[in-house]
Design a protein around this motif. Structure first.
Motif, PDB file in Angstrom:
ATOM      1  N   SER A 135       0.847  -1.197   0.000  1.00 37.24           N
ATOM      2  CA  SER A 135       0.000   0.000   0.000  1.00 37.24           C
ATOM      3  C   SER A 135       0.883   1.247   0.000  1.00 37.24           C
ATOM      4  O   SER A 135       2.056   1.194   0.399  1.00 37.24           O
ATOM      5  CB  SER A 135      -0.916  -0.002   1.229  1.00 37.24           C
ATOM      6  OG  SER A 135      -0.118   0.009   2.388  1.00 37.24           O
ATOM      7  N   GLY A 168       1.734  -4.607 -13.459  1.00 32.80           N
ATOM      8  CA  GLY A 168       0.751  -4.890 -12.394  1.00 32.80           C
ATOM      9  C   GLY A 168       0.924  -3.959 -11.199  1.00 32.80           C
ATOM     10  O   GLY A 168       0.541  -4.325 -10.090  1.00 32.80           O
ATOM     11  N   SER A 169       1.453  -2.781 -11.425  1.00 36.97           N
ATOM     12  CA  SER A 169       1.882  -1.846 -10.370  1.00 36.97           C
ATOM     13  C   SER A 169       0.958  -1.705  -9.150  1.00 36.97           C
ATOM     14  O   SER A 169      -0.222  -1.361  -9.274  1.00 36.97           O
ATOM     15  CB  SER A 169       2.054  -0.468 -11.026  1.00 36.97           C
ATOM     16  OG  SER A 169       2.258   0.520 -10.061  1.00 36.97           O
ATOM     17  N   SER A 170       1.546  -1.896  -7.974  1.00 38.50           N
ATOM     18  CA  SER A 170       0.814  -1.643  -6.730  1.00 38.50           C
ATOM     19  C   SER A 170       0.667  -0.145  -6.491  1.00 38.50           C
ATOM     20  O   SER A 170      -0.301   0.301  -5.875  1.00 38.50           O
ATOM     21  CB  SER A 170       1.589  -2.208  -5.536  1.00 38.50           C
ATOM     22  OG  SER A 170       1.611  -3.565  -5.610  1.00 38.50           O
ATOM     23  N   ARG A 172       0.278   2.118  -8.786  1.00 40.42           N
ATOM     24  CA  ARG A 172      -0.848   2.562  -9.623  1.00 40.42           C
ATOM     25  C   ARG A 172      -2.179   2.144  -8.991  1.00 40.42           C
ATOM     26  O   ARG A 172      -3.141   2.919  -8.988  1.00 40.42           O
ATOM     27  CB  ARG A 172      -0.703   1.970 -11.028  1.00 40.42           C
ATOM     28  CG  ARG A 172      -1.671   2.570 -12.030  1.00 40.42           C
ATOM     29  CD  ARG A 172      -1.575   1.870 -13.377  1.00 40.42           C
ATOM     30  NE  ARG A 172      -1.970   0.491 -13.295  1.00 40.42           N
ATOM     31  CZ  ARG A 172      -1.226  -0.544 -13.736  1.00 40.42           C
ATOM     32  NH1 ARG A 172      -0.077  -0.332 -14.315  1.00 40.42           N
ATOM     33  NH2 ARG A 172      -1.645  -1.781 -13.599  1.00 40.42           N
ATOM     34  N   LYS A 173      -2.216   0.937  -8.443  1.00 44.87           N
ATOM     35  CA  LYS A 173      -3.462   0.479  -7.796  1.00 44.87           C
ATOM     36  C   LYS A 173      -3.826   1.390  -6.622  1.00 44.87           C
ATOM     37  O   LYS A 173      -5.004   1.676  -6.395  1.00 44.87           O
ATOM     38  CB  LYS A 173      -3.313  -0.968  -7.315  1.00 44.87           C
ATOM     39  CG  LYS A 173      -3.489  -1.958  -8.458  1.00 44.87           C
ATOM     40  CD  LYS A 173      -3.297  -3.396  -8.019  1.00 44.87           C
ATOM     41  CE  LYS A 173      -3.071  -4.282  -9.245  1.00 44.87           C
ATOM     42  NZ  LYS A 173      -2.156  -5.382  -9.008  1.00 44.87           N
ATOM     43  N   PHE A 176      -5.469   4.294  -8.077  1.00 40.74           N
ATOM     44  CA  PHE A 176      -6.799   3.918  -8.577  1.00 40.74           C
ATOM     45  C   PHE A 176      -7.792   3.836  -7.415  1.00 40.74           C
ATOM     46  O   PHE A 176      -8.949   4.262  -7.532  1.00 40.74           O
ATOM     47  CB  PHE A 176      -6.691   2.558  -9.280  1.00 40.74           C
ATOM     48  CG  PHE A 176      -7.951   2.097  -9.929  1.00 40.74           C
ATOM     49  CD1 PHE A 176      -8.268   2.502 -11.213  1.00 40.74           C
ATOM     50  CD2 PHE A 176      -8.825   1.248  -9.273  1.00 40.74           C
ATOM     51  CE1 PHE A 176      -9.438   2.082 -11.832  1.00 40.74           C
ATOM     52  CE2 PHE A 176      -9.993   0.819  -9.880  1.00 40.74           C
ATOM     53  CZ  PHE A 176     -10.305   1.233 -11.162  1.00 40.74           C
ATOM     54  N   ASN A 177      -7.348   3.283  -6.300  1.00 34.16           N
ATOM     55  CA  ASN A 177      -8.262   3.043  -5.172  1.00 34.16           C
ATOM     56  C   ASN A 177      -8.434   4.243  -4.259  1.00 34.16           C
ATOM     57  O   ASN A 177      -9.270   4.213  -3.359  1.00 34.16           O
ATOM     58  CB  ASN A 177      -7.748   1.858  -4.328  1.00 34.16           C
ATOM     59  CG  ASN A 177      -7.848   0.563  -5.109  1.00 34.16           C
ATOM     60  OD1 ASN A 177      -8.748   0.392  -5.928  1.00 34.16           O
ATOM     61  ND2 ASN A 177      -6.910  -0.349  -4.883  1.00 34.16           N
ATOM     62  N   GLN A 187      -7.466  -0.695 -19.552  1.00 37.40           N
ATOM     63  CA  GLN A 187      -6.661  -1.900 -19.759  1.00 37.40           C
ATOM     64  C   GLN A 187      -7.320  -2.685 -20.883  1.00 37.40           C
ATOM     65  O   GLN A 187      -8.482  -3.031 -20.786  1.00 37.40           O
ATOM     66  CB  GLN A 187      -6.689  -2.688 -18.470  1.00 37.40           C
ATOM     67  CG  GLN A 187      -5.969  -3.999 -18.520  1.00 37.40           C
ATOM     68  CD  GLN A 187      -5.850  -4.580 -17.116  1.00 37.40           C
ATOM     69  OE1 GLN A 187      -5.032  -4.164 -16.315  1.00 37.40           O
ATOM     70  NE2 GLN A 187      -6.698  -5.521 -16.794  1.00 37.40           N
ATOM     71  N   CYS A 293      -3.119   5.211 -18.286  1.00 39.80           N
ATOM     72  CA  CYS A 293      -3.723   5.829 -17.110  1.00 39.80           C
ATOM     73  C   CYS A 293      -3.282   7.280 -17.015  1.00 39.80           C
ATOM     74  O   CYS A 293      -2.337   7.702 -17.687  1.00 39.80           O
ATOM     75  CB  CYS A 293      -3.345   5.062 -15.841  1.00 39.80           C
ATOM     76  SG  CYS A 293      -1.588   5.089 -15.464  1.00 39.80           S
TER      77      CYS A 293
END
Ligand code: FAD
Length: 462
Positions: A135, A168-170, A172-173, A176-177, A187, A293
């Protein structure tokens, strides 16, 4: 420049390790954190693992960090596409009519190890392995990692965080979140996946087929490609639909089916791959997709680069090259916008403004090239076009660059410019050839004049 800035880089792949090296050279204090173990201490045969096409944009990034020469030692030049037809006949379609323009096959782990070695030599770089980012606190600039194998959590902070943790970048996630952050994300998956197989070295240690080319077996829907490795082997990649096709990953489920498919479609390649069936079933099938993105920056604290910001399909051989060019563009932005009290929000904003249109362009060009490689390289019209373009480049080296050359070799123009000019040229030549307006007996200079006029007309209309 405030050299006391602590930079946390997440992901020590190709982009992250080059970025760490370059930013350390600029005097920043770098902590580079990687999920996987240190690939330099794990047993692996670098020359036989996955390889990549390295070309001018990537070389420019390596040059900036002073490691181009060392990387070239790991390279095998590939001068063109060696096309294999159904009967096993081959012909070489050169990448350029200019003799000094070629691409290079390089081992991914070999290059990654070189970059890690060079980064580690810098006194202001700390590299930490076996810690996967879980995170990111985007507002405060910290990231929490899970240690492997203990599963303990650890948090690292940085004045800024650079997310180079791949497709699969964390990081970036986390963007996003994050509820308070408007983040656009798309995607798109291809219907095809890929699988790697090996052509081993010949018994005498040499190459079983031409070393100085990227081999292609274009079959319309499917395609096989092969790139040489330093140890005499080739890494072969099969691109095949997952489903809804006579032969697809979903129905190649028995050794008999695999043998039948390869023998029918790629008879000359089968003879070179003694472990085909075994490798087909033991090697993973990977998906192929494009990720776009925006924004890449959050709160002036975190920035995405490399595949984390823009993953593309591999058909132009440009994903790594684009990621290395990211480092060059970021470096130029730092030249222009850093001071004793750097405003990182401005740096990140200016970087994305300079770069996004180009990474969008190469993403689209890479999908175009998927169709070109699997279908068009086998067509007579396409081959005529390539022949003409190679003749233009050989005869008028300063006047003509094919779309491929614009993207791959002309690093002084942007991907977006290459896309615009290259697509117009392609349309112009194909139309002129199809309409019979470039007859064999016409002077080459006259043909070039016509192609240039038609290209300008198309660019003007667009
Ligand atoms: P990566 O190389 O993926 O590195 C990301 C790093 O981050 C990895 O080390 C990973 O372990 C680490 N990581 C991931 N998650 C975390 C986490 N949560 N915490 C910490 N670390 C993490 N490009 C070319 O230019 N030429 C080619 O010929 C070419 N061929 C390709 C063929 C195939 C089949 C594929 C799939 C890609 C190809 N590419 C090619 C694209 C190229 O591989 C990528 O563009 C390039 O690797 C991007 O570099 P990167 O550092 O951004 O990402």
């Amino acid at each position: 420049m405030n050299t006391k800035t602590n930079i946390l880089i997440i992901g020590a792949g190709l982009c992250g390790s080059l970025l760490a090296l370059r930013l350390a050279q600029r005097g920043y204090k770098i902590t580079l954190v990687e999920k996987r173990p240190d690939l330099r201490t794990q047993h692996q045969d670098a020359g036989r693992s996955i390889n990549l096409a390295l070309s001018d944009r990537g070389l420019k990034g390596l040059r900036l960090a002073g490691v181009e020469e060392a990387a070239l030692q790991l390279c095998i030049p590939m001068y063109g596409r060696m096309i294999h037809d159904m009967e096993g006949n081959t012909f070489l379609s050169k990448y350029s009519g200019r003799a000094n323009e070629y691409i290079n096959s390089i081992s991914r782990p070999g290059l990654n190890m070189l970059l890690l070695d060079e980064a580690e030599k810098m006194p202001n770089v700390t590299i930490i392995f076996n810690k996967g980012c879980k995170s990111v606190d985007l507002e405060n600039g910290s990231a929490t990692f899970k240690d492997y194998p203990t599963n303990e959590e650890v948090t690292y902070t940085g004045d800024i965080i650079l997310g180079t943790d791949g497709a699969g970048s964390s990081v970036r996630k986390a963007m996003f979140n994050h509820k308070k952050f408007l983040f656009s994300f798309s995607q798109e998956w291809l219907t095809h996946g890929y699988k790697e197989i090996t052509i081993p070295p010949a018994n005498d240690g040499g190459y079983r087929t031409e070393k100085g080319a990227l081999h292609i077996w274009p079959r319309g829907e499917d395609m096989l490609i092969a790139l040489p490795n330093l140890d005499g082997s080739f890494t072969v990649t099969l691109f095949l639909p997952y489903s809804n096709s006579e032969y697809c990953f979903d129905n190649l489920t028995t050794p008999e089916m695999v043998t039948e498919y390869f023998t029918k479609e790629y008879p000359d390649a089968v003879a070179l791959m003694p472990n085909l069936v075994e490798e087909f079933f033991s090697n993973p099938t990977g998906p192929l997709g494009t990720i776009k993105c925006s924004p890449w920056n959050s709160y002036g604290k975190t920035l995405l680069l490399g595949d984390a910001a823009h993953a593309i399909v591999p058909f132009y051989g440009q994903g790594m090259n684009a990621s290395f060019e990211d480092v060059v563009v970021f470096d130029e932005i730092l030249d222009r916008f850093t001071s004793e009290s750097t405003d990182w929000n401005t740096v990140f904003y200016e970087y994305e403004k300079a770069r996004k249109k180009d990474t969008d362009a190469i993403a689209d060009l890479a999908v175009d090239n998927f169709h070109e490689m699997k279908e068009h390289t086998a067509s007579a019209l396409f081959q005529k076009k390539r022949k003409l373009e190679t003749a233009f480049e050989a005869e008028f080296p300063d006047k003509y660059y094919s779309k491929y050359s614009l993207v791959t070799f002309k690093e002084e123009i942007t991907y977006a410019e290459a896309l615009q000019q290259g697509r117009a040229q392609d349309k112009a030549i194909l139309n002129l050839l199809d309409d019979g307006k470039l007859p064999e007996d016409m002077e080459l200079s006259e043909k070039l004049k016509l192609v240039q006029q038609q290209t300008q007309a198309i660019l003007h209309d667009d």
